[in-house]
Design a protein around this motif. Structure first.
Motif, PDB file in Angstrom:
ATOM      1  N   UNK A   1      10.352   1.886  -6.177  1.00 48.96           N
ATOM      2  CA  UNK A   1      11.103   0.784  -5.539  1.00 48.96           C
ATOM      3  C   UNK A   1      12.594   0.901  -5.843  1.00 48.96           C
ATOM      4  N   UNK A   2      12.893   1.233  -7.102  1.00 54.12           N
ATOM      5  CA  UNK A   2      14.302   1.375  -7.474  1.00 54.12           C
ATOM      6  C   UNK A   2      14.940   2.490  -6.658  1.00 54.12           C
ATOM      7  N   UNK A   3      14.234   3.592  -6.585  1.00 55.85           N
ATOM      8  CA  UNK A   3      14.761   4.746  -5.856  1.00 55.85           C
ATOM      9  C   UNK A   3      14.925   4.412  -4.379  1.00 55.85           C
ATOM     10  N   UNK A   4      13.938   3.718  -3.817  1.00 58.17           N
ATOM     11  CA  UNK A   4      14.015   3.380  -2.394  1.00 58.17           C
ATOM     12  C   UNK A   4      15.146   2.405  -2.113  1.00 58.17           C
ATOM     13  N   UNK A   5      15.372   1.477  -3.052  1.00 57.47           N
ATOM     14  CA  UNK A   5      16.459   0.510  -2.852  1.00 57.47           C
ATOM     15  C   UNK A   5      17.789   1.243  -2.806  1.00 57.47           C
ATOM     16  N   UNK A   6      17.956   2.207  -3.701  1.00 58.39           N
ATOM     17  CA  UNK A   6      19.203   2.977  -3.718  1.00 58.39           C
ATOM     18  C   UNK A   6      19.348   3.786  -2.425  1.00 58.39           C
ATOM     19  N   UNK A   7      18.257   4.385  -2.010  1.00 59.47           N
ATOM     20  CA  UNK A   7      18.305   5.171  -0.770  1.00 59.47           C
ATOM     21  C   UNK A   7      18.632   4.281   0.419  1.00 59.47           C
ATOM     22  N   UNK A   8      17.994   3.113   0.440  1.00 61.22           N
ATOM     23  CA  UNK A   8      18.231   2.200   1.561  1.00 61.22           C
ATOM     24  C   UNK A   8      19.712   1.831   1.628  1.00 61.22           C
ATOM     25  N   UNK A   9      20.264   1.518   0.462  1.00 63.30           N
ATOM     26  CA  UNK A   9      21.693   1.158   0.408  1.00 63.30           C
ATOM     27  C   UNK A   9      22.540   2.322   0.909  1.00 63.30           C
TER      28      UNK A   9
ATOM     29  N   UNK B   1       0.798  -1.223   0.000  1.00 64.19           N
ATOM     30  CA  UNK B   1       0.000   0.000   0.000  1.00 64.19           C
ATOM     31  C   UNK B   1       0.832   1.274   0.000  1.00 64.19           C
ATOM     32  N   UNK B   2       1.904   1.318   0.770  1.00 69.28           N
ATOM     33  CA  UNK B   2       2.654   2.575   0.878  1.00 69.28           C
ATOM     34  C   UNK B   2       3.250   2.941  -0.477  1.00 69.28           C
ATOM     35  N   UNK B   3       3.832   1.958  -1.164  1.00 67.47           N
ATOM     36  CA  UNK B   3       4.447   2.229  -2.461  1.00 67.47           C
ATOM     37  C   UNK B   3       3.383   2.606  -3.499  1.00 67.47           C
ATOM     38  N   UNK B   4       2.285   1.876  -3.520  1.00 64.63           N
ATOM     39  CA  UNK B   4       1.231   2.172  -4.487  1.00 64.63           C
ATOM     40  C   UNK B   4       0.672   3.582  -4.261  1.00 64.63           C
TER      41      UNK B   4
END
Lengths: 238, 238, 238, 238, 238, 238
Positions: E190-198, E25-28
């Protein structure tokens, strides 16, 4: 939910009801040992009106005012219609047509645990209304309920034949078996309050009149001057 | 909960308090950098009254008004009694007898984070009241609290000696150390608002007066004519 | 949130709008098949005012009134500004300066899903206001939103160009495509209510007028005299 | 709202913080004289976790988490981020990315007076969260606030450097100047509770252990057998 | 209220629905420009379940589940039943028998703007439920409503054929015309969040990653060391 | 408030109580004609526990648990303590020490109209708790109330000696005079539900099983295919 309309509910002595009306809700509530209040969420739609009368109760389904029609027939001179809901509801179940029919029969006010509407007209008619909400949302006439069985509003049981007292402060119910007790209590309380008011107007303090300095001391309350206070130690307790 | 009554709280300059009263809550709140409001749930029981005065604070147990008795003694000319509760409560802790005693001492109003009652009488007396609830439900005098220590109402800290400003819009607190800052801010804001009012009366728009067309453009807000709108694409965002 | 200001929204026929204003919210709501209400929580700050006008809508960020500035420019003769919030908020986003600008343009009232302030001045100005809260808490002008796109208030969709009807009972929205249907319904309902009122004034009961005795019987509701009731069996149903 | 980030807030002694964590919120709250609770509406998103740590505070605009970014930099080993809002808000301002950054710096939990989201991920990460709401509704980064100035949550002041204790029962704040007092109180209370628990397990009653039979008698409470009760006289008091 | 059951509502591409379910839900919600949330008050009765499916909508009268029976027939493989109420209600309109019928038809979950019951059984069955309340209070089958017309829950319009996404954080609705846009947005986010998480796991701060130091400076936010702070000047702003 | 402790309240037949526990709240509530529920706001602190037992009632002052001490002495094997409050309160009046004493006496659970605390410990002990709130906020032992007189929770009267049934769906009260009626109703309902469940598992619809197609038709509900719908005419009714 029992499906019953109870008729011929005894009416309390009108003279006593009128006296309760004169005392008002706060005094009556105290006279009953601080019971009987329908709580802070049942508000008047008008200001400055005080009413007392026999309770005629109706229990309705949310959004349905069928049982109010049945209840109107049970109302007469000086009565107050008390509308309870089987579940929480913000919908309007009472408006000026009901008020017209009730006023014709001598009833004086409605206490409604949902919403009323046509409030401007009700004020013009001088028909009292205390309710949880004001809302135009209309109702159907489809579901059974009952009339003149005990109901609960804001945790307070109201039975047909009780005396409902209502004014700017809210609504209080006097069980029909406690009317005399209430009147005695009101009389005593009014006398006491008059004396207190006179004393206060001459400058006496409640602390002295009620012997509360000793109570405070017993509870460990002490006094300190502002300029002797350790300001760092008095962050709010929340 | 500290059990303390603090006495001899300094009173702010009455002339300055009177000026704050004249400006009203919205202006004072803006002058303080948009702080000080006790929030939308503390409502006046009367319409058209504006009051400012030194805060005398009381912290009471729910359903218990013992500490109000102690606080009355600390109130004097022009004061506003501020009643906070140790926990949420809908019960009446303040009525016309307290108002009588306070009015005798020169106090002008009560701000109460629970309920007041005898509202019709309070209105007749011209004693101001702002409260979270109106309720007849009465109190005991059994539990300790404090007077003139900092309290919190609706997330706002109120300290004894602060200036309370109250009117139809609600209640705002001016920390006693910020009275001059508040007055300066009020003066400036009133001048600015008068100029804006005059401009608006001549047809100027806030969009132009405040340079907001550029702000909107920067934020990516665009304009489109109704008849050029793709109606399918504009389902409400919720 | 779309960042768009829609201009040139068609204005409904003023004569029809005036007629809707005359009927009032309860009648209009019924005429629409019991739809259109903005619910019991949008309350008037004044008593006795009735207004109808074209809806100009604004969607604002909580605590931000930037888009109201953009909406003012879209308002004209007889309009009602409808302010929706992107999320629940108790903060004041509308006050007397906005009312001044709107009144200059001929707009008559605001319906606000957050708080208004300067309520005493608004009442003096005769500018109508219906809002969820009253609060001095001020706003910024920092965040984008939209004007004249569909908004939702209390679960009711409001579109620019709809007719907003507001009075002491609350606020009702008439979709611009249903104005004629609403007027026809109002006419019919008023006639029917007038007849009912007359009948009630002569003592007829709703039970008889609407054929509800049969409905009650069908639903299994029976009648019993108070003195024939088994009191032990009628403990409240809750 | 002051626009300030305060740095280098002193951190309480970690050994003492760990001891407070062991005692839990109910005991700590009692040890502080029944103060410090952030109230019943800040609920954990997980079950069975207990945390104590230095408070790092942030004050945010509703729907805006800019200041949380500034606050993260001020967080370190064992800290608890406390997010207050300038006004009531149900929107999500904290999610798993913030938790990742905080966990990297050694911080252990968030206490949030609005909503958190990504709750399933937060539980997997073992990062504690106590909040007023859970909501996906996202935030902007547009409005100023402050970090490490005093904030108020549910009427309780929280200052940077205070110790936040949180578990299944809620959140309690220990003012940094009262940590030793709290520990002493916890020790005493635990000893007393252990003795009481042992006594209760052997059948002693609180009535006897605390001398409450006399208290009841003093207050006028009497005893009566069920079969000697006048059932008509005991209708509920409401 | 229109009395209509709409049939043969187009079903969105199941593969795309499955992908939305995976994003959560949060991503959508972010992918839709921060729209679509049904708000914080619709809570799951279970933990750890994520569901997406075509919305089949029902609009019911408070305390009446007649239209749910009509809606069940319109449900099929992978659907989510969305139950809206014509007015606020806390009553149970959905329980394990409905879940049995729906599960038999391949439907996976219910989203209910009133109450569900039989929650223990629903959890055992693995049938998802998100609701405003849990309550045993039972319903009647007496009043008309509609199926598969647009409804509003918590201010969000839901139309039949939209995709409902639900998980531990709540419920989000994707308008059927925006599914592709949502998927694209989810992918990007999701791509952006993955990069941020890293980056966060390596110690980068949001302040730096998002360029927020400049934003803070622009907004006038300054930094000060704790030991250089004038403690008297920093009483909470509330 | 009457100041009375009623002793020797008759205990219902344990075998019957056990059977009610087996049926659960939803079935019992239906068997009582849809009455007896304490409403959606009394929630369990644990999941998967079902309890039934004789009600021992206590009426307490907000923030005061003196009367719980008196009530403990009246509790025995299999009982459920029901704590009502004289006014709304969010404070904790019940924790693990009370549970220890009660468990020692054979009592199994508490139903509390305020808050419980020590919830982690209560779950470990297997002592059931249903409450309106969870809060550490502690209580005093200063104010009188009563034990085993009728109380009202959420509008439902509870009398000592009634059977309280509680599970994941909430709490239901069976008046002691209606236990047999409730059991008969449960039996009938379970049989009927089993048959319905079997039919639903074979694909039958409620529409057919309950004859609801005729009901819908009578109420004027019609069917239309999605692609034959005038989309402009179906804006949400709200």
């Amino acid at each position: 939910m029992r499906r019953l309309v109870v008729t011929d509910v005894p009416r309390p002595d009108p003279a006593k009801v009128r006296r309760l009306e004169g005392y008002g809700t706060a005094t009556v509530h105290e006279a009953l040992g601080r019971t009987g209040s329908l709580g802070p969420d049942l508000r008047p739609i008008q200001q400055g009106m005080a009413v007392a009368g026999r309770a005629v109760t109706a229990l309705c389904w949310p959004g349905d005012n069928l049982m109010i029609h049945a209840a109107v027939e049970q109302c007469g001179e000086g009565d107050v219609l008390v509308v309870a809901m089987a579940g929480p509801s913000t919908w309007g179940v009472f408006g000026d047509l009901f008020a017209t029919a009730l006023q014709h029969r001598g009833a004086r006010a409605v206490v409604c645990d949902a919403a009323v509407r046509d409030t401007a007209t009700l004020r013009e008619m001088g028909f009292g209304a205390w309710s949880r909400h004001v809302s135009v949302q209309g109702s159907v006439k489809a579901t059974a309920g009952n009339v003149n069985l005990p109901v609960v509003i804001s945790g307070q049981v109201v039975e047909a034949g009780d005396v409902v007292v209502a004014d700017d402060d809210g609504v209080v119910v006097v069980p029909r078996g406690r009317v005399d007790e209430a009147l005695l209590g009101c009389e005593a309380r009014e006398a006491k309050e008059a004396a207190t008011r006179a004393a206060f107007l001459e400058g006496q303090l409640g602390l002295d009149r009620y012997g509360l300095r000793a109570v405070l001391a017993d509870l460990g309350v002490s006094y300190r001057r502002w300029d002797e206070l350790d300001r760092d130690a008095v962050r709010s307790d929340g």
